[in-house]
Design a protein around this motif. Sequence first.
Motif, PDB file in Angstrom:
ATOM      1  N   PRO A 362      60.125  43.875   1.246  1.00 17.17           N
ATOM      2  CA  PRO A 362      58.924  43.023   1.170  1.00 17.17           C
ATOM      3  C   PRO A 362      57.800  43.426   2.116  1.00 17.17           C
ATOM      4  CG  PRO A 362      60.696  41.885   2.320  1.00 17.17           C
ATOM      5  CD  PRO A 362      61.277  43.165   1.814  1.00 17.17           C
ATOM      6  N   GLU A 363      58.127  44.188   3.147  1.00 16.66           N
ATOM      7  CA  GLU A 363      57.118  44.573   4.138  1.00 16.66           C
ATOM      8  C   GLU A 363      57.127  46.089   4.335  1.00 16.66           C
ATOM      9  OE1 GLU A 363      55.047  42.538   5.745  1.00 16.66           O
ATOM     10  OE2 GLU A 363      55.871  40.611   5.070  1.00 16.66           O
ATOM     11  N   PRO A 364      56.011  46.671   4.738  1.00 17.65           N
ATOM     12  CA  PRO A 364      56.015  48.102   5.084  1.00 17.65           C
ATOM     13  C   PRO A 364      56.982  48.368   6.233  1.00 17.65           C
ATOM     14  CG  PRO A 364      53.769  47.239   4.981  1.00 17.65           C
ATOM     15  CD  PRO A 364      54.683  46.059   4.919  1.00 17.65           C
ATOM     16  N   THR A 365      57.673  49.496   6.166  1.00 15.66           N
ATOM     17  CA  THR A 365      58.623  49.844   7.226  1.00 15.66           C
ATOM     18  C   THR A 365      58.027  50.848   8.194  1.00 15.66           C
ATOM     19  OG1 THR A 365      59.560  51.643   5.903  1.00 15.66           O
ATOM     20  CG2 THR A 365      60.577  49.467   5.679  1.00 15.66           C
ATOM     21  N   ARG A 366      56.930  51.461   7.820  1.00 15.12           N
ATOM     22  CA  ARG A 366      56.315  52.500   8.624  1.00 15.12           C
ATOM     23  C   ARG A 366      55.525  51.879   9.778  1.00 15.12           C
ATOM     24  NH1 ARG A 366      53.082  56.036   4.711  1.00 15.12           N
ATOM     25  NH2 ARG A 366      55.099  56.394   3.738  1.00 15.12           N
ATOM     26  N   HIS A 367      55.626  52.475  10.933  1.00 13.96           N
ATOM     27  CA  HIS A 367      54.861  51.985  12.086  1.00 13.96           C
ATOM     28  C   HIS A 367      53.401  52.398  11.947  1.00 13.96           C
ATOM     29  CE1 HIS A 367      58.527  50.738  13.989  1.00 13.96           C
ATOM     30  NE2 HIS A 367      59.049  51.970  13.893  1.00 13.96           N
ATOM     31  N   ASP A 481      61.212  57.959   1.494  1.00 15.38           N
ATOM     32  CA  ASP A 481      61.467  56.779   2.322  1.00 15.38           C
ATOM     33  C   ASP A 481      61.142  55.495   1.563  1.00 15.38           C
ATOM     34  OD1 ASP A 481      58.702  56.541   2.368  1.00 15.38           O
ATOM     35  OD2 ASP A 481      58.478  57.340   4.392  1.00 15.38           O
ATOM     36  N   GLN A 482      61.422  54.367   2.214  1.00 15.94           N
ATOM     37  CA  GLN A 482      61.254  53.070   1.545  1.00 15.94           C
ATOM     38  C   GLN A 482      59.790  52.771   1.242  1.00 15.94           C
ATOM     39  OE1 GLN A 482      63.345  50.113   3.897  1.00 15.94           O
ATOM     40  NE2 GLN A 482      65.265  50.582   2.858  1.00 15.94           N
ATOM     41  N   ASP A 483      58.903  53.232   2.113  1.00 10.51           N
ATOM     42  CA  ASP A 483      57.482  52.983   1.854  1.00 10.51           C
ATOM     43  C   ASP A 483      56.991  53.750   0.624  1.00 10.51           C
ATOM     44  OD1 ASP A 483      56.624  51.143   3.921  1.00 10.51           O
ATOM     45  OD2 ASP A 483      57.138  52.737   5.316  1.00 10.51           O
ATOM     46  N   ARG A 484      57.548  54.929   0.413  1.00 11.10           N
ATOM     47  CA  ARG A 484      57.201  55.698  -0.791  1.00 11.10           C
ATOM     48  C   ARG A 484      57.683  54.954  -2.038  1.00 11.10           C
ATOM     49  NH1 ARG A 484      54.010  59.055  -3.737  1.00 11.10           N
ATOM     50  NH2 ARG A 484      55.146  60.742  -4.753  1.00 11.10           N
ATOM     51  N   MET A 485      58.886  54.405  -1.991  1.00 12.64           N
ATOM     52  CA  MET A 485      59.413  53.651  -3.137  1.00 12.64           C
ATOM     53  C   MET A 485      58.582  52.389  -3.382  1.00 12.64           C
ATOM     54  SD  MET A 485      61.880  55.273  -4.577  1.00 12.64           S
ATOM     55  CE  MET A 485      62.806  54.075  -5.513  1.00 12.64           C
ATOM     56  N   ARG A 486      58.145  51.738  -2.286  1.00 12.07           N
ATOM     57  CA  ARG A 486      57.262  50.568  -2.439  1.00 12.07           C
ATOM     58  C   ARG A 486      55.977  50.964  -3.158  1.00 12.07           C
ATOM     59  NH1 ARG A 486      54.751  47.683   1.356  1.00 12.07           N
ATOM     60  NH2 ARG A 486      55.202  45.640   0.500  1.00 12.07           N
ATOM     61  N   MET A 487      55.467  52.158  -2.785  1.00  9.11           N
ATOM     62  CA  MET A 487      54.219  52.644  -3.382  1.00  9.11           C
ATOM     63  C   MET A 487      54.396  52.859  -4.891  1.00  9.11           C
ATOM     64  SD  MET A 487      51.137  53.732  -3.107  1.00  9.11           S
ATOM     65  CE  MET A 487      50.942  53.958  -1.349  1.00  9.11           C
ATOM     66  N   LEU A 488      55.503  53.514  -5.287  1.00  7.93           N
ATOM     67  CA  LEU A 488      55.740  53.769  -6.719  1.00  7.93           C
ATOM     68  C   LEU A 488      55.891  52.460  -7.486  1.00  7.93           C
ATOM     69  CD1 LEU A 488      58.241  56.792  -6.564  1.00  7.93           C
ATOM     70  CD2 LEU A 488      55.745  56.807  -6.580  1.00  7.93           C
ATOM     71  N   GLN A 514      50.099  39.429  -1.869  1.00  7.81           N
ATOM     72  CA  GLN A 514      51.466  39.126  -2.334  1.00  7.81           C
ATOM     73  C   GLN A 514      52.478  40.166  -1.862  1.00  7.81           C
ATOM     74  OE1 GLN A 514      51.673  38.340  -6.555  1.00  7.81           O
ATOM     75  NE2 GLN A 514      53.914  38.458  -6.614  1.00  7.81           N
ATOM     76  N   TYR A 515      52.045  41.452  -1.828  1.00  6.19           N
ATOM     77  CA  TYR A 515      53.009  42.513  -1.518  1.00  6.19           C
ATOM     78  C   TYR A 515      52.760  43.182  -0.159  1.00  6.19           C
ATOM     79  CZ  TYR A 515      54.372  41.916  -6.379  1.00  6.19           C
ATOM     80  OH  TYR A 515      54.810  41.390  -7.568  1.00  6.19           O
ATOM     81  N   HIS A 516      51.785  42.677   0.600  1.00  7.80           N
ATOM     82  CA  HIS A 516      51.597  43.055   2.006  1.00  7.80           C
ATOM     83  C   HIS A 516      51.305  44.542   2.233  1.00  7.80           C
ATOM     84  CE1 HIS A 516      53.063  39.014   2.518  1.00  7.80           C
ATOM     85  NE2 HIS A 516      54.215  39.335   1.968  1.00  7.80           N
ATOM     86  N   PHE A 517      50.558  45.148   1.330  1.00  4.54           N
ATOM     87  CA  PHE A 517      50.093  46.519   1.563  1.00  4.54           C
ATOM     88  C   PHE A 517      48.852  46.467   2.437  1.00  4.54           C
ATOM     89  CE2 PHE A 517      52.761  47.285  -2.106  1.00  4.54           C
ATOM     90  CZ  PHE A 517      53.275  48.553  -1.861  1.00  4.54           C
ATOM     91  N   ASP A 518      48.673  47.471   3.289  1.00  4.48           N
ATOM     92  CA  ASP A 518      47.448  47.497   4.088  1.00  4.48           C
ATOM     93  C   ASP A 518      46.261  47.771   3.157  1.00  4.48           C
ATOM     94  OD1 ASP A 518      46.510  50.479   4.293  1.00  4.48           O
ATOM     95  OD2 ASP A 518      48.665  50.568   4.649  1.00  4.48           O
ATOM     96  N   GLU A 520      43.696  49.899   3.028  1.00  2.00           N
ATOM     97  CA  GLU A 520      43.377  51.241   2.532  1.00  2.00           C
ATOM     98  C   GLU A 520      44.373  51.708   1.482  1.00  2.00           C
ATOM     99  OE1 GLU A 520      41.773  54.600   4.644  1.00  2.00           O
ATOM    100  OE2 GLU A 520      41.676  53.386   6.476  1.00  2.00           O
ATOM    101  N   THR A 521      45.663  51.442   1.710  1.00  2.88           N
ATOM    102  CA  THR A 521      46.699  51.830   0.743  1.00  2.88           C
ATOM    103  C   THR A 521      46.510  51.071  -0.564  1.00  2.88           C
ATOM    104  OG1 THR A 521      48.261  52.262   2.539  1.00  2.88           O
ATOM    105  CG2 THR A 521      49.190  51.989   0.337  1.00  2.88           C
ATOM    106  N   ALA A 522      46.223  49.775  -0.453  1.00  6.89           N
ATOM    107  CA  ALA A 522      46.002  48.957  -1.655  1.00  6.89           C
ATOM    108  C   ALA A 522      44.779  49.450  -2.426  1.00  6.89           C
ATOM    109  CB  ALA A 522      45.833  47.496  -1.269  1.00  6.89           C
ATOM    110  N   PHE A 523      43.722  49.836  -1.690  1.00  5.62           N
ATOM    111  CA  PHE A 523      42.514  50.350  -2.341  1.00  5.62           C
ATOM    112  C   PHE A 523      42.836  51.648  -3.095  1.00  5.62           C
ATOM    113  CE2 PHE A 523      38.892  53.253  -2.364  1.00  5.62           C
ATOM    114  CZ  PHE A 523      37.959  52.495  -3.040  1.00  5.62           C
ATOM    115  N   ASP A 524      43.555  52.562  -2.426  1.00  9.31           N
ATOM    116  CA  ASP A 524      43.884  53.845  -3.048  1.00  9.31           C
ATOM    117  C   ASP A 524      44.699  53.638  -4.334  1.00  9.31           C
ATOM    118  OD1 ASP A 524      44.014  56.797  -3.034  1.00  9.31           O
ATOM    119  OD2 ASP A 524      46.147  56.473  -2.706  1.00  9.31           O
TER     120      ASP A 524
END
Length: 615
Positions: A362-367, A481-488, A514-518, A520-524
């Motif tokens: 549910p949350e980004p894992t990357r620092h 990583d998990q953040d890549r899977m979240r992105m897909l 709803q999905y807690h993307f930052d 810039e990532t959400a915009f991209d």
Amino acid sequence: MTDDISDSFIKKVSSSLKRGKQVHRRLPQGGLIYIDRPLPFLVLFRHPTGKPDHATADFAKATASYIISHEEQMPQLQELIRAVAEEMAGQFGAFMILELLAAPSPDRETPLFKVLGPEKQLPATISTLVQELEQIKISGIHTAVKTASNKALLEGPLRLMPEEELKKHSYLMLGLELKPIYCDSKTGRPYPLLLRTLREKLSNAIKKTVFDFVNVQTTHKAIHFQALGRQAVNRVVWRIDKQLTGISDLFQFLLLVTPVNNSEAWEEFRKAKFSKAPTFHYRLMPIDADQLKRRLYNIPIEKIDDPTLAFLFRDKRHELDKMLTMLADRNTPDFIYSSMQLFGGVDDQLLKVAEGILAAIPEPTRHTNVELIPVPEFAALAEQEIDFLKAQYKGVDSGVDVRDDVVGLIVSKGRLNVGTDAKIPRHRAQALIQHEVGTHILTYFNGKAQPLHQLYVGSPGYEELQEGLAVLSEYLVGGLDQDRMRMLAARVVAVYHLTKGCGFTDNFARLTQQYHFDEETAFDTTMRVHRGGGLTKDAVYLRGLVHLLDYLKQGHELEPLLIGKIRQDYIPIVQELIYRNVLRPVPIKPRYLLDPAIKPKLEQLKAGISVFNLL
């Protein structure tokens, strides 16, 4: 040039076959003898006197060894077939002749297929033909198959040779009578789509029958029924392949539908506090879609006798047509409809998987202080991987271009384009190199090593398998990583809502809130999905991965998928063309297939795991 069936002509045919050569000669009145190479069978069609039947003759042209002639050319035709049979039986120990006929007076009771054969001899070959014909399914058509004696082929003025001669020389004479449902009963004109479909299915049934005969009765041991197809490829095939590739090479589709002002659009969107969709600008269109479509449909694909190659080219033409429509509709509401035809949408099952991934993470894992690799350093690493490919195959002519008009990473025409502002986490660098270089560039040059250009240009719908392979390569080298899977997963969710009419700002808000993307990532992600007017391509990454895992679970291998830019259901077609020696072995392998340390992961994939196991 038309040849008379003279004694000298027959001797030349026999001589060519004796030397292992192809025979391709015209016969009187538009007839033809085509024997791809010495083979222990011949398919025959004779036009009825005064009633040429070109539609039924077309069925013979789909085989690797055939004669099309006329009934009035007896006995010269008799002598030609006798000479071919004698030479081939001498080489292989036996010979099979299959004569195609159209049912003379079809009515409601006439079966679709009637097999004419010996009443007692060789029941296995006949039963194979019957079984294969019974498996031919065409919507709305009842496939009835009956058997009858072949005496009609062995008696009367039109017989090829008496029964005693057949037995003496180990010849098998079969007939296959077709109910001409592929022609209009009143006008006699063929129904082209039905004729094409039936021709393709009947061609395989004949090859399987011949396969049974040659492996049991002759010294010719074919490794697969498709190996009995044509190996020689007509010049018209290469010409059409080149024409289609020429049109495809005139435009770079992904670059033309990707904005060139991404940074400026992000600033504009941010200043508007994410309440108003930004304005995107695109490269100038280098082509006239209407003129290219005219060129596209002037390519005479119907001249190709080979059903498999004709299918490949028709499929590619349909894809190019849709792409040109999309480019003409760029930045309009119509763009998305062609996109859904070309790349598909999101079904309920894929949406469920995507939402499941986002629920599991549910949350980004990357620092926030993740170390980024400088673009020049990443470009140098990518060049090293390209050198690894070049060491396997000298034909690799690739490189890395750092560009300020590209967002992130894009492979185009076998070259890697890296955006000057690309933000690449250091721990993801090798995974992205395997994605872009070890998959996209590798399959481009594997395809280029083949005689068919379509394998590097890309078969229609190839993106799903390509991206599935590319993401899987990230997993195999330990960088998925998990953040890549979240992105897909986010891309799938964004495409789904796009197709339901969701706008740019709403899709962006969903990803952030709803999905807690930052931001810039959400915009991209939102930009990628909404670019051009709505591009559904980004759903293929997760969809391709899901389908690829299922493919591997069934026990299939990864390597055949790397022969070029193909889609998964092209595998039987590629395998057929390999059996026929039209395609060559794969020259380049990715690093992960050559690394013994990765083998346990590959075995685990074959044992069967789901997308959620990759998390």
